[in-house]
Design a protein around this motif. Structure first.
Motif, PDB file in Angstrom:
ATOM      1  N   SER A   3       0.597  12.612   0.660  1.00 59.02           N
ATOM      2  CA  SER A   3       0.899  11.185   0.742  1.00 59.02           C
ATOM      3  C   SER A   3      -0.305  10.313   0.387  1.00 59.02           C
ATOM      4  O   SER A   3      -0.155   9.275  -0.275  1.00 59.02           O
ATOM      5  CB  SER A   3       1.401  10.841   2.146  1.00 59.02           C
ATOM      6  OG  SER A   3       0.442  11.186   3.133  1.00 59.02           O
ATOM      7  N   GLU A   4      -1.503  10.701   0.793  1.00 56.49           N
ATOM      8  CA  GLU A   4      -2.695   9.909   0.511  1.00 56.49           C
ATOM      9  C   GLU A   4      -2.990   9.873  -0.986  1.00 56.49           C
ATOM     10  O   GLU A   4      -3.354   8.825  -1.538  1.00 56.49           O
ATOM     11  CB  GLU A   4      -3.895  10.464   1.273  1.00 56.49           C
ATOM     12  CG  GLU A   4      -3.801  10.265   2.787  1.00 56.49           C
ATOM     13  CD  GLU A   4      -5.043  10.749   3.506  1.00 56.49           C
ATOM     14  OE1 GLU A   4      -6.016  11.147   2.813  1.00 56.49           O
ATOM     15  OE2 GLU A   4      -5.052  10.718   4.746  1.00 56.49           O
ATOM     16  N   GLU A   5      -2.839  11.013  -1.657  1.00 54.60           N
ATOM     17  CA  GLU A   5      -3.075  11.070  -3.105  1.00 54.60           C
ATOM     18  C   GLU A   5      -2.036  10.222  -3.841  1.00 54.60           C
ATOM     19  O   GLU A   5      -2.368   9.497  -4.792  1.00 54.60           O
ATOM     20  CB  GLU A   5      -2.997  12.519  -3.579  1.00 54.60           C
ATOM     21  CG  GLU A   5      -4.140  13.389  -3.074  1.00 54.60           C
ATOM     22  CD  GLU A   5      -3.944  14.859  -3.402  1.00 54.60           C
ATOM     23  OE1 GLU A   5      -4.952  15.583  -3.517  1.00 54.60           O
ATOM     24  OE2 GLU A   5      -2.767  15.282  -3.539  1.00 54.60           O
ATOM     25  N   LEU A   6      -0.786  10.294  -3.381  1.00 56.91           N
ATOM     26  CA  LEU A   6       0.283   9.537  -4.011  1.00 56.91           C
ATOM     27  C   LEU A   6       0.042   8.029  -3.865  1.00 56.91           C
ATOM     28  O   LEU A   6       0.150   7.269  -4.833  1.00 56.91           O
ATOM     29  CB  LEU A   6       1.619   9.925  -3.369  1.00 56.91           C
ATOM     30  CG  LEU A   6       2.900   9.512  -4.093  1.00 56.91           C
ATOM     31  CD1 LEU A   6       3.028  10.249  -5.418  1.00 56.91           C
ATOM     32  CD2 LEU A   6       4.107   9.805  -3.219  1.00 56.91           C
ATOM     33  N   LEU A   7      -0.318   7.619  -2.667  1.00 55.66           N
ATOM     34  CA  LEU A   7      -0.562   6.200  -2.422  1.00 55.66           C
ATOM     35  C   LEU A   7      -1.773   5.701  -3.203  1.00 55.66           C
ATOM     36  O   LEU A   7      -1.776   4.584  -3.733  1.00 55.66           O
ATOM     37  CB  LEU A   7      -0.772   5.958  -0.925  1.00 55.66           C
ATOM     38  CG  LEU A   7      -0.867   4.496  -0.471  1.00 55.66           C
ATOM     39  CD1 LEU A   7       0.389   3.736  -0.852  1.00 55.66           C
ATOM     40  CD2 LEU A   7      -1.103   4.426   1.027  1.00 55.66           C
ATOM     41  N   SER A  28       6.285   7.255   5.453  1.00 52.89           N
ATOM     42  CA  SER A  28       6.863   6.227   6.312  1.00 52.89           C
ATOM     43  C   SER A  28       6.028   4.953   6.277  1.00 52.89           C
ATOM     44  O   SER A  28       4.806   4.976   6.385  1.00 52.89           O
ATOM     45  CB  SER A  28       6.981   6.738   7.750  1.00 52.89           C
ATOM     46  OG  SER A  28       5.728   7.187   8.238  1.00 52.89           O
ATOM     47  N   GLY A  29       6.712   3.824   6.097  1.00 50.40           N
ATOM     48  CA  GLY A  29       6.078   2.519   6.123  1.00 50.40           C
ATOM     49  C   GLY A  29       5.273   2.164   4.892  1.00 50.40           C
ATOM     50  O   GLY A  29       4.724   1.057   4.809  1.00 50.40           O
ATOM     51  N   VAL A  48      10.936   6.672   6.646  1.00 46.74           N
ATOM     52  CA  VAL A  48      11.305   5.628   7.597  1.00 46.74           C
ATOM     53  C   VAL A  48      10.540   4.342   7.272  1.00 46.74           C
ATOM     54  O   VAL A  48       9.305   4.332   7.229  1.00 46.74           O
ATOM     55  CB  VAL A  48      11.012   6.058   9.045  1.00 46.74           C
ATOM     56  CG1 VAL A  48      11.262   4.902  10.013  1.00 46.74           C
ATOM     57  CG2 VAL A  48      11.856   7.253   9.426  1.00 46.74           C
ATOM     58  N   GLY A  49      11.284   3.272   7.007  1.00 50.42           N
ATOM     59  CA  GLY A  49      10.651   1.990   6.728  1.00 50.42           C
ATOM     60  C   GLY A  49       9.907   1.917   5.411  1.00 50.42           C
ATOM     61  O   GLY A  49       9.173   0.945   5.164  1.00 50.42           O
ATOM     62  N   ASP A  71      13.711   0.177   2.670  1.00 52.71           N
ATOM     63  CA  ASP A  71      14.106  -0.906   1.772  1.00 52.71           C
ATOM     64  C   ASP A  71      14.381  -0.318   0.394  1.00 52.71           C
ATOM     65  O   ASP A  71      13.461   0.040  -0.343  1.00 52.71           O
ATOM     66  CB  ASP A  71      12.997  -1.956   1.691  1.00 52.71           C
ATOM     67  CG  ASP A  71      13.416  -3.201   0.917  1.00 52.71           C
ATOM     68  OD1 ASP A  71      14.482  -3.164   0.275  1.00 52.71           O
ATOM     69  OD2 ASP A  71      12.676  -4.200   0.955  1.00 52.71           O
ATOM     70  N   LEU A  72      15.674  -0.204   0.057  1.00 59.59           N
ATOM     71  CA  LEU A  72      16.099   0.402  -1.202  1.00 59.59           C
ATOM     72  C   LEU A  72      16.887  -0.593  -2.053  1.00 59.59           C
ATOM     73  O   LEU A  72      17.722  -0.213  -2.858  1.00 59.59           O
ATOM     74  CB  LEU A  72      16.951   1.640  -0.907  1.00 59.59           C
ATOM     75  CG  LEU A  72      16.196   2.790  -0.224  1.00 59.59           C
ATOM     76  CD1 LEU A  72      17.079   3.515   0.773  1.00 59.59           C
ATOM     77  CD2 LEU A  72      15.670   3.770  -1.260  1.00 59.59           C
ATOM     78  N   ARG A  73      16.595  -1.867  -1.903  1.00 59.24           N
ATOM     79  CA  ARG A  73      17.290  -2.871  -2.690  1.00 59.24           C
ATOM     80  C   ARG A  73      17.005  -2.679  -4.184  1.00 59.24           C
ATOM     81  O   ARG A  73      15.884  -2.407  -4.578  1.00 59.24           O
ATOM     82  CB  ARG A  73      16.854  -4.270  -2.261  1.00 59.24           C
ATOM     83  CG  ARG A  73      17.348  -4.695  -0.885  1.00 59.24           C
ATOM     84  CD  ARG A  73      16.719  -5.991  -0.458  1.00 59.24           C
ATOM     85  NE  ARG A  73      15.265  -5.856  -0.298  1.00 59.24           N
ATOM     86  CZ  ARG A  73      14.431  -6.880  -0.203  1.00 59.24           C
ATOM     87  NH1 ARG A  73      14.890  -8.116  -0.277  1.00 59.24           N
ATOM     88  NH2 ARG A  73      13.130  -6.660  -0.049  1.00 59.24           N
ATOM     89  N   ARG A  74      18.093  -2.785  -4.951  1.00 55.87           N
ATOM     90  CA  ARG A  74      18.029  -2.684  -6.423  1.00 55.87           C
ATOM     91  C   ARG A  74      17.472  -1.348  -6.895  1.00 55.87           C
ATOM     92  O   ARG A  74      16.995  -1.222  -8.020  1.00 55.87           O
ATOM     93  CB  ARG A  74      17.218  -3.847  -7.016  1.00 55.87           C
ATOM     94  CG  ARG A  74      17.831  -5.216  -6.745  1.00 55.87           C
ATOM     95  CD  ARG A  74      17.034  -6.332  -7.396  1.00 55.87           C
ATOM     96  NE  ARG A  74      15.664  -6.389  -6.858  1.00 55.87           N
ATOM     97  CZ  ARG A  74      15.355  -7.003  -5.732  1.00 55.87           C
ATOM     98  NH1 ARG A  74      16.285  -7.583  -5.007  1.00 55.87           N
ATOM     99  NH2 ARG A  74      14.102  -7.020  -5.287  1.00 55.87           N
ATOM    100  N   VAL A  75      17.551  -0.340  -6.060  1.00 59.31           N
ATOM    101  CA  VAL A  75      17.078   0.985  -6.445  1.00 59.31           C
ATOM    102  C   VAL A  75      18.106   1.669  -7.343  1.00 59.31           C
ATOM    103  O   VAL A  75      19.298   1.361  -7.294  1.00 59.31           O
ATOM    104  CB  VAL A  75      16.818   1.849  -5.187  1.00 59.31           C
ATOM    105  CG1 VAL A  75      18.126   2.281  -4.552  1.00 59.31           C
ATOM    106  CG2 VAL A  75      15.938   3.042  -5.496  1.00 59.31           C
TER     107      VAL A  75
END
Length: 291
Positions: A3-7, A28-29, A48-49, A71-75
């Motif tokens: 996750s850290e590498e991806l972010l 998450s978040g 989550v989130g 939040d998956l709006r317009r996905v």
């Protein structure tokens, strides 16, 4: 990739993460809005989130993923697998979900407003209290799905498979389209439109802002704690209805029959009241302005 590498890559401006193996990753978040995760493996991932607005997740694997409040709006999730995914309170508004597989997924209170679910598979899915206004379910498979207490205003279910679907207390309007020969009221759904008979129905805790119930029969109905601001209730029969805790601010009750209605605790700020038809009402602490 963790996750850290991806972010870190995302913050550096990278947006394409297609085909990655991200099984059971914890994002998450985090915010990955606008990223491309085409055919990525998110099975059992913790999302989550997570902010995934306008992301591409076409044909991605989200089996058993936790998408609660994501939040998956317009996905874009066309052809994606969301089997047994937990999408409690997730927002899929205006999402492209054609052919997506939501088998046995938890979509309780999720928002799918205006989403495209053409050909989607929702067999056994739980959509309890989900907001499905304006969603397209053409050719979707909803066999055994639970849509109880959902909001179906302007939804298109004209060619959907509704075999054994649960619609108890689901709300639909005059522009909701069901398959030919399908009786939504027999399945437990409530029509919300002018002149309808909802006498004695349980509408407690429902969201009904701005609805048109002019001339409707709501006698003895349970409307406790409902949101009915700006509702049109002109000429409606509200005798014996329970409005405890109901928000009727801005509502139009002109000519409504409510002489036996229980309005104790209702919120009537700015409401137009039926002058001369209020005798016998238990106002409690209610202070209403006559117009």
């Amino acid at each position: 990739m963790n996750s850290e590498e991806l972010l870190q890559k995302y913050r550096a401006g990278v947006r394409f993460f297609g085909y990655l193996q991200l099984r059971a990753i914890d994002l998450s978040g985090m915010n990955f809005s606008g990223a491309d995760f085409m055919q990525a493996d998110f099975s059992q991932a913790n999302l989550v989130g997570t902010h995934l607005t306008s992301c591409t997740l076409e044909e991605a694997n989200l089996t058993d993923a936790n998408l609660e409040t994501a939040d998956l709006r317009r996905v874009t999730l066309a052809g994606a697998d969301l089997i047994r995914a937990n999408a409690l309170c997730a927002d899929f508004s205006l999402a492209e979900l054609t052919g997506a597989d939501f088998t046995d997924a938890n979509l309780c209170t999720a928002r799918l407003i205006g989403s495209n679910l053409v050909g989607a598979k929702l067999t056994g899915a739980i959509l309890l209290g989900a907001s499905l206004m304006g969603a397209s379910f053409e050719s979707a498979d909803l066999k055994g799905a639970n849509l109880s207490c959902s909001y179906l205003y302007e939804a298109d279910l004209s060619t959907a498979n509704l075999e054994k679907v649960a619609l108890n207390r689901a709300l639909y309007g005059p522009h909701t389209v069901f398959p030919v020969g399908f009786d939504p009221q027999a399945a437990g759904a409530y029509p919300i439109m002018a002149g309808v008979n909802l006498s004695g129905k349980d509408l407690s805790g429902t969201c009904l802002p701005g609805v048109n119930l002019e001339g409707a029969n709501l006698s003895g109905a349970d409307l406790r704690n409902s949101e009915m601001c700006w509702a049109n209730l002109q000429g409606a029969n509200l005798q014996g209805a329970n409005f405890t805790g109901t928000n009727l601010s801005g509502a139009n009750l002109l000519g409504a029959k409510i002489d036996e209605g229980l309005l104790d605790g209702a919120y009537l700020c700015g409401a137009i009241l039926p002058d001369g038809r209020m005798r016998g009402v238990d106002f409690g602490y209610l202070k209403a302005e006559w117009r």
